[in-house]
Design an enzyme around this catalytic site. Structure first.
Site, PDB file in Angstrom:
ATOM      1  N   GLU A 179     -22.938  65.585  41.219  1.00 61.27           N
ATOM      2  CA  GLU A 179     -24.277  65.555  41.824  1.00 61.27           C
ATOM      3  C   GLU A 179     -24.976  64.215  41.579  1.00 61.27           C
ATOM      4  O   GLU A 179     -26.200  64.093  41.723  1.00 61.27           O
ATOM      5  CB  GLU A 179     -25.106  66.717  41.290  1.00 61.27           C
ATOM      6  CG  GLU A 179     -24.491  68.085  41.597  1.00 61.27           C
ATOM      7  CD  GLU A 179     -24.847  68.661  42.974  1.00 61.27           C
ATOM      8  OE1 GLU A 179     -25.986  68.492  43.401  1.00 61.27           O
ATOM      9  OE2 GLU A 179     -23.959  69.274  43.606  1.00 61.27           O
ATOM     10  N   HIS A 254     -30.219  70.946  38.391  1.00 62.41           N
ATOM     11  CA  HIS A 254     -29.803  69.597  37.979  1.00 62.41           C
ATOM     12  C   HIS A 254     -30.441  69.317  36.623  1.00 62.41           C
ATOM     13  O   HIS A 254     -31.566  69.778  36.356  1.00 62.41           O
ATOM     14  CB  HIS A 254     -30.313  68.524  38.960  1.00 62.41           C
ATOM     15  CG  HIS A 254     -29.613  68.528  40.280  1.00 62.41           C
ATOM     16  ND1 HIS A 254     -30.273  68.335  41.474  1.00 62.41           N
ATOM     17  CD2 HIS A 254     -28.310  68.671  40.594  1.00 62.41           C
ATOM     18  CE1 HIS A 254     -29.413  68.379  42.473  1.00 62.41           C
ATOM     19  NE2 HIS A 254     -28.209  68.579  41.962  1.00 62.41           N
ATOM     20  N   CYS A 375     -36.271  63.087  41.821  1.00 62.52           N
ATOM     21  CA  CYS A 375     -35.200  63.411  42.781  1.00 62.52           C
ATOM     22  C   CYS A 375     -35.209  62.430  43.937  1.00 62.52           C
ATOM     23  O   CYS A 375     -34.176  62.164  44.550  1.00 62.52           O
ATOM     24  CB  CYS A 375     -35.400  64.798  43.379  1.00 62.52           C
ATOM     25  SG  CYS A 375     -35.480  66.126  42.197  1.00 62.52           S
TER      26      CYS A 375
END
Ligand code: SUG
Length: 451
Positions: A179, A254, A375
């Site tokens: 990720e 995450h 993010c």
């Protein structure tokens, strides 16, 4: 390995929110995405909120970059599912026969550029070049459509082979998810000094999901190992740390939802890591290689619960070094609206630690899909020579941000429901917007529809 410390700056490359930004509820395990399914979004409002964030960082004296949205709907992916004809026909037929597939192929999720790639600065790598590995994002179908174009964009901007190395995404399938920078951190005395890179993973690709998991982890340790090896990192300067199952089950899909690094500081929630003592020891040991102590800023669960941390995205703030010393937190306004997180931040700023400023921003459009300030940005540490070698106009000035603002106002809709994605006119509008954008950013013919 680099012996010298060179002067370097961190450049935050923010993802511009794409014109199809909507609340499709596509990310299982991401509570905001799940809970806001079907709400009406405002793509224009979303991109303007992101531009405002970039302005704030520029005003703080930081170097700010931008990455373009991906082409959506992803016509090339829809064609692989058997839809044929011209681009309009493809959207029209997919909208009628497979609306869920069209929704997945229309997500604007590439805005969260922390998931675009893992980046290692030249100070950390054996060949003294900046290394990039696009994340495979194999854990979620809609996100698995991103790596090819993310890699193409990074290669277009960081094209100078004298400075930049691009790796292929780690192969995926099963549970081999990667990720990107959302599960990666870095500690160093200055941005240009040799740093310690932290790779946070959720599981092994080869272990069965344990019975106690409500939600799946997304990052496999094998993928993290592969990135560290390909990036030619010094084995003494890396730490592999396991996310806690508790955090994943509470909605921290995450690790950047429960911790963030900058300089020598690690700002983290007490319950972020599976074995905290072991994690902090490993980090301390790695930092000792370069003769510095990490600065652990722990937020105890009894002052901010894991639930509050995930709801407010306290740790998904950007922790940045200010040009004249000290650090600032760039936080989502949700953390100001919650008493516990606001009080913790106020105390941190008033205390003797490195955090000297807090800036709260309205990023609600992105937040409702589970994407906070951190993010929305990919951190790339660059020396002056590396910065000078960039292609295009992706580094922002106030004038360039003004141009982007006018561009968004011209091309973006201010209202979108997932059902609106079946409109074939939307794709044409998006192509017009992206074509104009490649001119503004001077990136040539980047998109499939331009080739
Ligand atoms: O992968 N949301 C993203 C949010 C990513 C946040 N990034 C970081 N934490 N670095 C995700 O879950 C939702 C899209 C939708 O539902 O349409 C989404 O993909």
């Amino acid at each position: 390995m680099n012996e010298q410390t060179s002067v370097a700056h961190e450049v935050n490359f923010d993802g511009l929110v794409g014109p199809t930004h909507n609340y499709g509820g596509l990310s299982y395990g991401n509570l905001a995405s799940m809970n806001n399914l079907g709400d009406i979004s405002n793509p224009r409002g979303a991109v303007l909120q992101g531009i405002q964030k970039m302005r704030t960082l520029l005003d703080l004296g930081l170097v700010q970059g931008v990455l373009p949205p991906h082409e959506r709907p992803a016509i090339s992916a829809l064609r692989k599912f058997g839809f044929t004809g011209n681009d309009r026909d493809v959207v029209d037929a997919a909208g009628k026969a497979a609306p869920q597939l069209l929704m997945n192929c229309s997500s604007a999720s590439a805005m969260w550029t922390a998931n675009a790639a893992t980046v290692s600065p030249s100070a950390d790598t054996r060949d003294c070049k900046v290394h990039f590995t696009p994340a495979n994002l194999g854990s979620m179908f809609h996100r698995s459509l991103e790596p090819e174009f993310a890699g193409r964009t990074l290669q277009a901007i960081f094209s100078d082979e004298a400075h930049f190395v691009h790796h292929a995404p780690i192969p995926y399938g099963g549970r081999m998810g990667d990720e990107g920078a959302a599960n990666h951190g870095r500690l160093s005395t200055t941005h240009g000094a040799h740093g310690v890179e932290l790779f946070v993973y959720g599981h092994s690709a080869f272990e069965k999901q344990s019975a106690g998991m409500t939600f799946q982890a997304r990052q496999a340790i094998e993928a993290s190992h592969a990135v560290a090896t390909n990036h030619q990192l010094d084995g003494r300067a890396i730490a592999f740390i396991r996310q806690s199952a508790e955090a994943i089950n509470a909605g921290a899909f995450h690790n950047d939802v429960v911790s963030v690094t900058n300089g020598t500081a690690l700002f983290y929630h007490e319950q972020a890591f599976e074995d905290k003592t072991q994690a902090l020891e490993a980090i301390t040991r790695a930092c000792a290689t370069f003769e510095f102590d990490p600065d652990f800023i722990e937020v105890p669960g009894n002052s901010v619960s894991l639930t509050a941390a995930i709801k407010t995205y306290l740790f998904n703030s950007q922790l940045v070094s200010l040009p004249h010393g000290g650090m600032a937190l760039i936080l989502p306004s949700e953390s100001e609206e919650n008493d516990a997180t606001r009080d913790f931040v106020a105390d941190a700023v008033a205390g003797n630690g490195p955090i000297m400023q807090a800036h709260y921003l309205d990023l609600k459009q992105s937040m409702k899909n589970g994407g906070g300030p951190a993010c929305l940005r990919l951190r790339v540490v660059l020396t002056a020579a590396e910065q000078a070698a960039l292609t295009g106009n992706c580094l922002m000035t106030h004038d360039r941000l003004d141009d982007l603002e006018a561009w968004a106002k011209k091309h973006y809709r201010d209202r979108m429901r997932p059902e609106d994605l079946i409109d074939p006119n939307l794709y044409q509008e998006n192509c017009a917007a992206l074509d104009h954008l490649t001119q503004l950013l001077d990136l040539g013919s980047l998109y499939d529809f331009q080739r």
